[in-house]
Every structure is written in C-alpha cells, then in structure tokens.
Design a protein around this motif. Structure first.
Motif, mmCIF file in Angstrom:
data_model
loop_
_atom_site.group_PDB
_atom_site.id
_atom_site.type_symbol
_atom_site.label_atom_id
_atom_site.label_comp_id
_atom_site.label_asym_id
_atom_site.label_seq_id
_atom_site.Cartn_x
_atom_site.Cartn_y
_atom_site.Cartn_z
ATOM 1 N N LYS A 61 6.068 0.728 -2.660
ATOM 2 C CA LYS A 61 4.708 0.694 -3.192
ATOM 3 C C LYS A 61 4.206 2.120 -3.342
ATOM 4 C CE LYS A 61 3.762 -3.743 -0.957
ATOM 5 N NZ LYS A 61 2.918 -4.468 0.040
ATOM 6 N N ASN B 287 -4.539 -2.169 -6.121
ATOM 7 C CA ASN B 287 -4.350 -1.809 -4.712
ATOM 8 C C ASN B 287 -3.377 -0.637 -4.526
ATOM 9 O OD1 ASN B 287 -6.067 -3.826 -3.760
ATOM 10 N ND2 ASN B 287 -4.445 -5.364 -3.820
ATOM 11 N N HIS C 208 -0.294 -0.339 -5.487
ATOM 12 C CA HIS C 208 1.064 -0.749 -5.145
ATOM 13 C C HIS C 208 2.023 -0.584 -6.322
ATOM 14 C CE1 HIS C 208 -0.495 -3.553 -1.681
ATOM 15 N NE2 HIS C 208 -0.617 -2.251 -1.421
ATOM 16 N N THR D 233 3.450 2.095 1.477
ATOM 17 C CA THR D 233 3.517 0.985 2.443
ATOM 18 C C THR D 233 4.675 0.017 2.151
ATOM 19 O OG1 THR D 233 1.971 -0.355 1.121
ATOM 20 C CG2 THR D 233 1.034 1.074 2.847
ATOM 21 N N GLY D 234 5.509 0.348 1.179
ATOM 22 C CA GLY D 234 6.634 -0.531 0.847
ATOM 23 C C GLY D 234 7.837 -0.274 1.740
ATOM 24 N N MET E 43 -2.124 -5.898 -7.751
ATOM 25 C CA MET E 43 -1.244 -4.965 -7.042
ATOM 26 C C MET E 43 -1.404 -3.552 -7.593
ATOM 27 S SD MET E 43 2.212 -7.282 -6.514
ATOM 28 C CE MET E 43 2.921 -6.123 -5.323
ATOM 29 N N ASP F 101 1.576 3.534 -2.619
ATOM 30 C CA ASP F 101 0.816 4.118 -1.505
ATOM 31 C C ASP F 101 1.678 4.351 -0.263
ATOM 32 O OD1 ASP F 101 1.284 1.547 -0.691
ATOM 33 O OD2 ASP F 101 -0.815 1.016 -0.337
#
Length: 553
Positions: free
Chosen positions: A451, A508, A510, A455-456, A505, A453
């Motif tokens: 992602k 956000n 992502h 966070t993936g 997404m 940001d």
C-alpha cells in the motif's frame, strides 16, 4: 631502379595493411553476428556475410522445420536484383525441400544431402553435378537467362554438432567478375564464418528456448495452483492479462504524471512473468483454507453437523414436553396441557429461527453486525444436548469463533496463513537466479499487496519505494478479485461497486490515484469485463461522485 629491399618492404607493408583490413573485417562481422538477437534477421545476416566474404553472386540460407523439411529463409541473387525473405525482402514462395522421401534420405537435392550427411559439397559446375537433381536450377536459369555454375553448400552445426540449417552459395566471382570455382582456401574461410554464424544462431535459439521454458514454468505453477483451487488458478491466469491491459494503457497515455512511462516489449514480457508468478506461494497454502467457501467449512461444511445437532435438540425438546403433556392429561389438567403445547411451539419456533440465523451467517456474504454476533453468543450458551450420556454444547468454541467472523469466511488466524503466501512467494522468487533483463520480476510480483502508505505486506513499502508496474499490479489484483465470477464464497460484484471499493482505497492512500484514473479513462475495466468476466456486471457508474477519482489533465 627501385632497390630490392624497398620492394620487399613495400610488399610486406601491403600484406600488413591487407591482414589488418581482414582482421578488422572479421571483427566487424563477428560483432554483427554475435549481437543480433532476431533469428530471422540473424539468418539473413549470416547469408550476407558469407556471400560478401566469398564474393558470390547468389546464395540461399535454409532452416530446418519440425517436420524434417528445409525452409527457404533468405534468397539473394545480385545479377537478377533478387532479394526474398529475411527482414526486408519479399515473401519466399518456393516450396520446402523434403529431407526424407518415403522414409529414406533425399539424396537428389544437394541441400538435403548436405544436411543428411553433414558434408560440405563444393561443385565447380552444377550442370555436371550428377547424381543431384538440378532440374529446378536449370528451369530457373532458362526462365531468367541466368547461368548457375559454381556452387558451395555448407551445413550449419550447433555446439552439439547437430545441423540447424544450411547455406548454399552460387557463382563465386574473380577480380574480372567471372565465375570461378570455390577454392579450398576460400571454402575454409567461409566455413569459419558460417560456424561463427551457427554459434550465434544457436545462442539466440538457446536464449529464446530458455525464455519459453521459464514462461511455461511460470504458467505451469499457475496450472498447479489451479489443480489445488480452480478459482485461484483462474485468478493466476487473469491477473497477467489485466496487468498487461492496464500497463499498455499507461504506456499509451500522453498526459498527466505518467505521460513519460514507457514500456518496451522486453519490459512487457518481464511484467507478464511477474503477473504469472505473483501468487506462486499459494501452492503451499492449505486447501481447506484456500477453498473455504463458508465460515464453518473445513474438510466439509460443519453447518450440516450443527443442523444434525439442532435436530436432536428439537426431538429432545418434543420428547420432554410430550412427557409433561401426557402427565398433565393423566391428571386431567387441560390448562397445563395447552400451556405445554404453546411453550413447545414457541421454543421450536425460536429453535428454527436460531438455526436459520446460523445457516445464513455461515455463508459469509455480508458484514456481520454486533447484534448478530450477540445472537450467536446467546445460541452457543442456550442450547446443549446429551451424547452418550454427556452434556455437549450445540457449538464448540472453534465453531463460535468461525461464525463470529465479521466479513468473509476466514478467521484472523486463517487470514494470517493466507497472507503467508506472500512470504512463500518472496522465498521462491528470491532463490530464482533471474537474468538481468528479468531482474524486476520479483519486485513487480511482490508489489500487489503493498500500500502506498507503507501498511501493506510483505515488505511494507511506500509509494516512493515502488515502481509503476508494482503499483499497477496492486490495482489489477484487487479488481480481478472483486469482479471474479468463479469465487465459491461470494458473488461477482457489479463494476460500480468494484470501482467504488478501489476508489475508497485510493482515498485512503492505499492505491495509486494516477493509475486508477488511467484504469477508468482508458476503459480498461470495461474491456477486461467483456473479455474475462460477465458483461452483465457493467452497470452505470457515477464518475462525478466516484471516490479517489480525479480526471487526468
């Protein structure tokens, strides 16, 4: 009068210059032959090189087909201004030459005999070349006014001494432009260059064969996953197709932040391989998790076991009330009989409602709210039955945990197991010794769960750490999963819902907003649905209010 030592010195100087020129010519030719990758162009290059060295007027080069025939690749005749085949010439309409006739070697055609025996055939005058059949050459000469005379036929051998083609040169010229026979010295020189060409052709073929082998291997992994899980196997096949569709659209866009993105055929091949391998780690994911179509499914759907327990509870309930009703009847207590009958009916109705609730939530198609979770907990505590004299709860702790899943059919523990497929994919791709031109396959393939940001997973990369193809694959992987028509645990979503989920997404941080905009404006989603999904999914989309979408400017 010029002194003898000066004449000798001048002669040596001329020979030195000639040798140096020949050496440079050899180097130039070697570079041409060893750097060309296109096999058709390479065959053309080989023929032109040996014709230049031999100073021959005409020549042909043949490849060997899979059904044991010699195919004309390039035909050149300078006197007739004829150039067929190769990369620039017109089409060659000459028929293929059989290597075998009635199961026996073709000894009448010179090129066939050279391939079958591996011999170099040097003929001073083809009209005297018995026992070979020169009727075709004579007919051609009669039609064009040309005179075929000296001929040299050389088989091309690879590193394993297998013959991969054959060259035929006609009419070597002397300084006065007259036809002369091929001298042994010239034959030796031509063979050396033909051998160099054969090595280059073999290398080119080996590289292509390795490319085909690896591509087929990647597809074979998807096939193996398909055997484990038909719906995931379909995913492994469709993601590469959608990825290339979107990559082509990004390549063509000439405005916006991605206007400079360029993708060569080699880049496209690399991205295709990444698409095929992006989920290769799923080959190690347990079948019962990959194929879990309901919340209670393991090897079988345990809702059937729970249904059976409901049946037992229902019968026990009826038996219990029937005993009380019979007792009340014996005592002539008619009011109590009615009360027991109404209580039984009420409890059976509630039992049926609770049973229906568990059957519904087991499907896992919708989000499970807190009220339904509370009902599940109540049911788990309210009902029990006796088996072999032991009190047994209607629902085990594991069944409660699975039924309480808020979205989908997987528990948190099962989701972690599913996520491990990326770790396994990474391990597989890390040990593969990718050549330089495929060095980005792993990076692209591992990017589809990252992602922007950070966070993936599996590496927690941010947008700045990800290439365009990797960010692109994240969108195609999700859209394919949302729109898929072959998932056992959910229905295919309409396009409007798929794009809204992707848009959220993007909002956000992502998914990449620029690639998402190209995905929409190039109508990649529409072309994909028409080709790989169900066109009925193409409903109306409100692009003005689509989250995450900003038109490209």
């Amino acid at each position: 009068m010029v002194p003898l030592n000066i004449l000798k010195s001048s002669k040596h100087m001329r020979q030195h210059i000639k040798d140096k020129t020949n050496l440079q010519h050899f180097i130039d030719i070697s570079i041409r032959l060893t750097t060309e990758k296109n096999s058709s162009k390479l065959l053309d290059e080989i023929l032109q090189v040996v014709m230049s060295i031999a100073n021959s007027d005409a020549g042909s080069i043949y490849s060997i087909t899979s059904n044991k025939q010699l195919k004309f690749e390039t035909v050149i005749n300078k006197s007739l201004n004829l150039y067929l085949g190769g990369t620039l010439g017109g089409p060659v309409d000459f028929p293929n030459i059989e290597l075998f006739i009635d199961g026996k070697p073709n000894d009448t055609a010179i090129v066939a005999h050279s391939v079958n025996t591996g011999e170099v055939i040097n003929i001073p005058d083809v009209y005297d070349a018995l026992p070979f059949d020169m009727s075709a050459a004579r007919k051609m000469d009669a039609r064009t006014g040309y005179r075929s005379e000296s001929m040299l036929t050389i088989p091309l051998k690879d590193h394993e001494d297998d013959i991969i083609g054959v060259i035929q040169l006609i009419n070597v010229k002397d300084a006065q432009n007259k036809n002369i026979p091929f001298s042994e010295e010239l034959v030796t020189l031509i063979r050396s260059f033909a051998s160099l060409g054969a090595i280059s052709l073999t290398n080119s073929t080996l590289v292509k064969d390795m490319e085909v082998l690896f591509s087929t291997f990647a597809e074979a992994i998807a096939m193996a996953i398909d055997e484990k899980s038909p719906h995931t196997g379909g995913h492994c096949k469709r993601v590469p197709a959608l990825t290339l569709m979107l990559a082509d659209a990004v390549h063509k866009i000439d405005k916006g932040p991605l206007a400079d993105f360029i993708m060569s055929p080699e880049d496209r091949h690399e991205l295709s391989l990444a698409g095929w391998l992006h989920d290769c780690g799923k080959i190690a994911t347990p079948d019962h998790i990959m194929e879990k179509s309901t919340k209670l499914e393991t090897i079988f759907d345990r809702i059937e076991f729970i249904d059976a327990k409901f049946e037992i509870i229902s019968r026990d309930l009826e038996l219990s009330y029937q005993q009380q009703i019979i007792s009340a009847i014996k005592q002539n207590k008619s009011v109590e009989v009615l009360q027991f009958e109404r209580l039984l009916e009420t409890e059976l109705k509630q039992l049926a409602l609770d049973r229906a609730l568990l059957q519904r939530v087991n499907i896992g198609g919708e989000f499970l709210g807190e009220e339904e979770q509370a009902h599940i907990l109540r049911i788990s505590k309210q009902y029990s039955l006796k088996i072999n004299g032991e009190e047994t709860p209607l629902l085990t702790d594991d069944e409660v945990e699975n039924l309480m899943i808020r979205r989908g059919t997987l528990t948190q523990g099962e989701r972690e197991i599913m996520k491990r497929h990326m770790d396994i994919t990474k391990n597989i791709l890390d040990i593969l010794p990718f050549p330089k031109h495929l060095s980005n396959v792993a990076e692209y393939a591992l990017g589809h769960h990252e992602k922007l940001d950070g966070t993936g997973y599996p590496r927690g990369l941010t947008k700045e750490q990800m290439s365009v193809p990797a960010r692109l694959m994240a969108i195609t992987d999700i859209f394919e999963a949302l729109s898929a028509v072959d998932r056992p645990y959910k229905k295919a979503k309409p396009v409007s819902e798929c794009l809204n989920i992707l848009g959220n997404m993007v909002s956000n941080n992502h998914l990449d907003p620029d690639i998402f905009a190209i995905f929409i404006e190039s109508e990649v989603y529409k072309n994909y649905i028409n080709e790989y999904a169900n066109p009925e999914q193409l409903d109306e989309v409100d692009f003005d209010n689509l989250p995450g979408y900003t038109p490209i400017s």
